[in-house]
Design a protein around this motif. Sequence first.
Motif, PDB file in Angstrom:
ATOM      1  N   MET A   1       0.840  -1.177   0.000  1.00 48.09           N
ATOM      2  CA  MET A   1       0.000   0.000   0.000  1.00 48.09           C
ATOM      3  C   MET A   1       0.891   1.249   0.000  1.00 48.09           C
ATOM      4  O   MET A   1       1.860   1.328   0.740  1.00 48.09           O
ATOM      5  CB  MET A   1      -0.908  -0.023   1.216  1.00 48.09           C
ATOM      6  CG  MET A   1      -1.761   1.211   1.352  1.00 48.09           C
ATOM      7  SD  MET A   1      -2.873   1.103   2.746  1.00 48.09           S
ATOM      8  CE  MET A   1      -4.390   1.332   1.884  1.00 48.09           C
ATOM      9  N   ALA A   2       0.571   2.208  -0.817  1.00 45.63           N
ATOM     10  CA  ALA A   2       1.349   3.444  -0.926  1.00 45.63           C
ATOM     11  C   ALA A   2       1.132   4.333   0.294  1.00 45.63           C
ATOM     12  O   ALA A   2       0.070   4.344   0.895  1.00 45.63           O
ATOM     13  CB  ALA A   2       0.949   4.194  -2.182  1.00 45.63           C
ATOM     14  N   THR A   3       2.173   5.080   0.631  1.00 46.06           N
ATOM     15  CA  THR A   3       2.084   6.077   1.694  1.00 46.06           C
ATOM     16  C   THR A   3       1.951   7.445   1.047  1.00 46.06           C
ATOM     17  O   THR A   3       2.805   7.856   0.271  1.00 46.06           O
ATOM     18  CB  THR A   3       3.347   6.046   2.576  1.00 46.06           C
ATOM     19  OG1 THR A   3       3.478   4.741   3.140  1.00 46.06           O
ATOM     20  CG2 THR A   3       3.257   7.078   3.685  1.00 46.06           C
ATOM     21  N   ASP A  35       4.698   7.252  -2.277  1.00 42.95           N
ATOM     22  CA  ASP A  35       5.759   6.327  -2.659  1.00 42.95           C
ATOM     23  C   ASP A  35       5.198   5.209  -3.531  1.00 42.95           C
ATOM     24  O   ASP A  35       3.998   4.983  -3.580  1.00 42.95           O
ATOM     25  CB  ASP A  35       6.489   5.775  -1.441  1.00 42.95           C
ATOM     26  CG  ASP A  35       5.599   4.970  -0.514  1.00 42.95           C
ATOM     27  OD1 ASP A  35       4.370   4.925  -0.727  1.00 42.95           O
ATOM     28  OD2 ASP A  35       6.127   4.375   0.434  1.00 42.95           O
ATOM     29  N   ILE A  36       6.079   4.530  -4.239  1.00 41.21           N
ATOM     30  CA  ILE A  36       5.696   3.438  -5.125  1.00 41.21           C
ATOM     31  C   ILE A  36       5.995   2.127  -4.400  1.00 41.21           C
ATOM     32  O   ILE A  36       7.164   1.808  -4.161  1.00 41.21           O
ATOM     33  CB  ILE A  36       6.450   3.524  -6.460  1.00 41.21           C
ATOM     34  CG1 ILE A  36       6.150   4.869  -7.130  1.00 41.21           C
ATOM     35  CG2 ILE A  36       6.069   2.362  -7.371  1.00 41.21           C
ATOM     36  CD1 ILE A  36       6.980   5.142  -8.352  1.00 41.21           C
ATOM     37  N   PRO A  37       4.969   1.373  -4.002  1.00 45.40           N
ATOM     38  CA  PRO A  37       5.185   0.131  -3.265  1.00 45.40           C
ATOM     39  C   PRO A  37       6.053  -0.856  -4.040  1.00 45.40           C
ATOM     40  O   PRO A  37       5.962  -0.949  -5.259  1.00 45.40           O
ATOM     41  CB  PRO A  37       3.776  -0.432  -3.076  1.00 45.40           C
ATOM     42  CG  PRO A  37       2.859   0.720  -3.288  1.00 45.40           C
ATOM     43  CD  PRO A  37       3.557   1.630  -4.252  1.00 45.40           C
ATOM     44  N   TRP A  53      17.623   7.760  -1.768  1.00 49.09           N
ATOM     45  CA  TRP A  53      16.652   8.295  -2.710  1.00 49.09           C
ATOM     46  C   TRP A  53      15.396   7.431  -2.698  1.00 49.09           C
ATOM     47  O   TRP A  53      15.479   6.212  -2.666  1.00 49.09           O
ATOM     48  CB  TRP A  53      17.257   8.320  -4.110  1.00 49.09           C
ATOM     49  CG  TRP A  53      18.490   9.162  -4.176  1.00 49.09           C
ATOM     50  CD1 TRP A  53      19.758   8.784  -3.818  1.00 49.09           C
ATOM     51  CD2 TRP A  53      18.583  10.520  -4.563  1.00 49.09           C
ATOM     52  NE1 TRP A  53      20.619   9.829  -3.982  1.00 49.09           N
ATOM     53  CE2 TRP A  53      19.928  10.915  -4.430  1.00 49.09           C
ATOM     54  CE3 TRP A  53      17.656  11.454  -5.010  1.00 49.09           C
ATOM     55  CZ2 TRP A  53      20.364  12.191  -4.742  1.00 49.09           C
ATOM     56  CZ3 TRP A  53      18.102  12.726  -5.323  1.00 49.09           C
ATOM     57  CH2 TRP A  53      19.438  13.083  -5.192  1.00 49.09           C
ATOM     58  N   VAL A  54      14.255   8.078  -2.749  1.00 48.75           N
ATOM     59  CA  VAL A  54      12.959   7.408  -2.704  1.00 48.75           C
ATOM     60  C   VAL A  54      12.237   7.711  -4.013  1.00 48.75           C
ATOM     61  O   VAL A  54      12.107   8.877  -4.395  1.00 48.75           O
ATOM     62  CB  VAL A  54      12.121   7.930  -1.517  1.00 48.75           C
ATOM     63  CG1 VAL A  54      10.762   7.255  -1.488  1.00 48.75           C
ATOM     64  CG2 VAL A  54      12.866   7.733  -0.217  1.00 48.75           C
ATOM     65  N   LYS A  55      11.770   6.672  -4.697  1.00 46.98           N
ATOM     66  CA  LYS A  55      11.029   6.887  -5.939  1.00 46.98           C
ATOM     67  C   LYS A  55       9.564   7.125  -5.584  1.00 46.98           C
ATOM     68  O   LYS A  55       8.962   6.347  -4.847  1.00 46.98           O
ATOM     69  CB  LYS A  55      11.163   5.689  -6.872  1.00 46.98           C
ATOM     70  CG  LYS A  55      10.656   5.973  -8.267  1.00 46.98           C
ATOM     71  CD  LYS A  55      11.053   4.863  -9.223  1.00 46.98           C
ATOM     72  CE  LYS A  55      10.723   5.251 -10.646  1.00 46.98           C
ATOM     73  NZ  LYS A  55      11.151   4.209 -11.594  1.00 46.98           N
ATOM     74  N   VAL A  56       9.008   8.200  -6.131  1.00 48.53           N
ATOM     75  CA  VAL A  56       7.630   8.576  -5.790  1.00 48.53           C
ATOM     76  C   VAL A  56       6.857   9.003  -7.034  1.00 48.53           C
ATOM     77  O   VAL A  56       7.423   9.354  -8.053  1.00 48.53           O
ATOM     78  CB  VAL A  56       7.593   9.753  -4.779  1.00 48.53           C
ATOM     79  CG1 VAL A  56       8.237   9.369  -3.464  1.00 48.53           C
ATOM     80  CG2 VAL A  56       8.219  11.009  -5.358  1.00 48.53           C
ATOM     81  N   HIS A  57       5.540   8.947  -6.908  1.00 41.04           N
ATOM     82  CA  HIS A  57       4.636   9.614  -7.841  1.00 41.04           C
ATOM     83  C   HIS A  57       4.344  10.958  -7.213  1.00 41.04           C
ATOM     84  O   HIS A  57       4.257  11.078  -5.998  1.00 41.04           O
ATOM     85  CB  HIS A  57       3.316   8.852  -7.985  1.00 41.04           C
ATOM     86  CG  HIS A  57       3.403   7.606  -8.783  1.00 41.04           C
ATOM     87  ND1 HIS A  57       3.511   7.599 -10.154  1.00 41.04           N
ATOM     88  CD2 HIS A  57       3.371   6.311  -8.407  1.00 41.04           C
ATOM     89  CE1 HIS A  57       3.541   6.349 -10.581  1.00 41.04           C
ATOM     90  NE2 HIS A  57       3.469   5.551  -9.548  1.00 41.04           N
ATOM     91  N   TYR A  58       4.164  11.964  -8.034  1.00 41.74           N
ATOM     92  CA  TYR A  58       3.805  13.271  -7.494  1.00 41.74           C
ATOM     93  C   TYR A  58       2.888  13.976  -8.479  1.00 41.74           C
ATOM     94  O   TYR A  58       2.843  13.618  -9.658  1.00 41.74           O
ATOM     95  CB  TYR A  58       5.037  14.127  -7.210  1.00 41.74           C
ATOM     96  CG  TYR A  58       5.898  14.415  -8.406  1.00 41.74           C
ATOM     97  CD1 TYR A  58       5.715  15.567  -9.162  1.00 41.74           C
ATOM     98  CD2 TYR A  58       6.891  13.527  -8.796  1.00 41.74           C
ATOM     99  CE1 TYR A  58       6.501  15.826 -10.263  1.00 41.74           C
ATOM    100  CE2 TYR A  58       7.682  13.792  -9.901  1.00 41.74           C
ATOM    101  CZ  TYR A  58       7.476  14.937 -10.627  1.00 41.74           C
ATOM    102  OH  TYR A  58       8.259  15.182 -11.723  1.00 41.74           O
ATOM    103  N   TYR A  59       2.149  14.937  -7.984  1.00 43.34           N
ATOM    104  CA  TYR A  59       1.249  15.676  -8.859  1.00 43.34           C
ATOM    105  C   TYR A  59       1.942  16.901  -9.407  1.00 43.34           C
ATOM    106  O   TYR A  59       2.350  17.790  -8.674  1.00 43.34           O
ATOM    107  CB  TYR A  59      -0.029  16.096  -8.144  1.00 43.34           C
ATOM    108  CG  TYR A  59      -0.904  16.884  -9.077  1.00 43.34           C
ATOM    109  CD1 TYR A  59      -1.595  16.228 -10.086  1.00 43.34           C
ATOM    110  CD2 TYR A  59      -0.978  18.257  -8.998  1.00 43.34           C
ATOM    111  CE1 TYR A  59      -2.356  16.938 -10.996  1.00 43.34           C
ATOM    112  CE2 TYR A  59      -1.739  18.975  -9.906  1.00 43.34           C
ATOM    113  CZ  TYR A  59      -2.433  18.307 -10.893  1.00 43.34           C
ATOM    114  OH  TYR A  59      -3.175  19.017 -11.794  1.00 43.34           O
ATOM    115  N   ASN A  60       2.125  16.890 -10.704  1.00 44.83           N
ATOM    116  CA  ASN A  60       2.654  18.025 -11.446  1.00 44.83           C
ATOM    117  C   ASN A  60       2.160  17.774 -12.863  1.00 44.83           C
ATOM    118  O   ASN A  60       2.576  16.813 -13.480  1.00 44.83           O
ATOM    119  CB  ASN A  60       4.181  18.056 -11.382  1.00 44.83           C
ATOM    120  CG  ASN A  60       4.766  19.304 -12.000  1.00 44.83           C
ATOM    121  OD1 ASN A  60       4.114  20.011 -12.751  1.00 44.83           O
ATOM    122  ND2 ASN A  60       6.022  19.565 -11.699  1.00 44.83           N
TER     123      ASN A  60
END
Length: 69
Positions: A1-3, A35-37, A53-60
């Motif tokens: 599950m994503a945080t 974050d990407i599980p 480094w943490v790979k994430v999705h973000y809104y842009n």
Amino acid sequence: MATVRYVNSSSGLNVRDSAAGTKVTTLNNGDLMYDIPGVANVTASLGGTSYVWVKVHYYNPGTLIGYLQ
């Protein structure tokens, strides 16, 4: 599950195309990301300093994936 997280930094966070890679944008205080599980964190050096480094999705609009410094 994503945080789900919000950027909590008055100076924002740099987003890079890969761990220690080229800066592609900056997330501002209050921007949403998660974050990407299943994707392991990466340790890489930038400017002589080692970071995790943490790979994430973000809104842009138009951009969905990057690495946070």
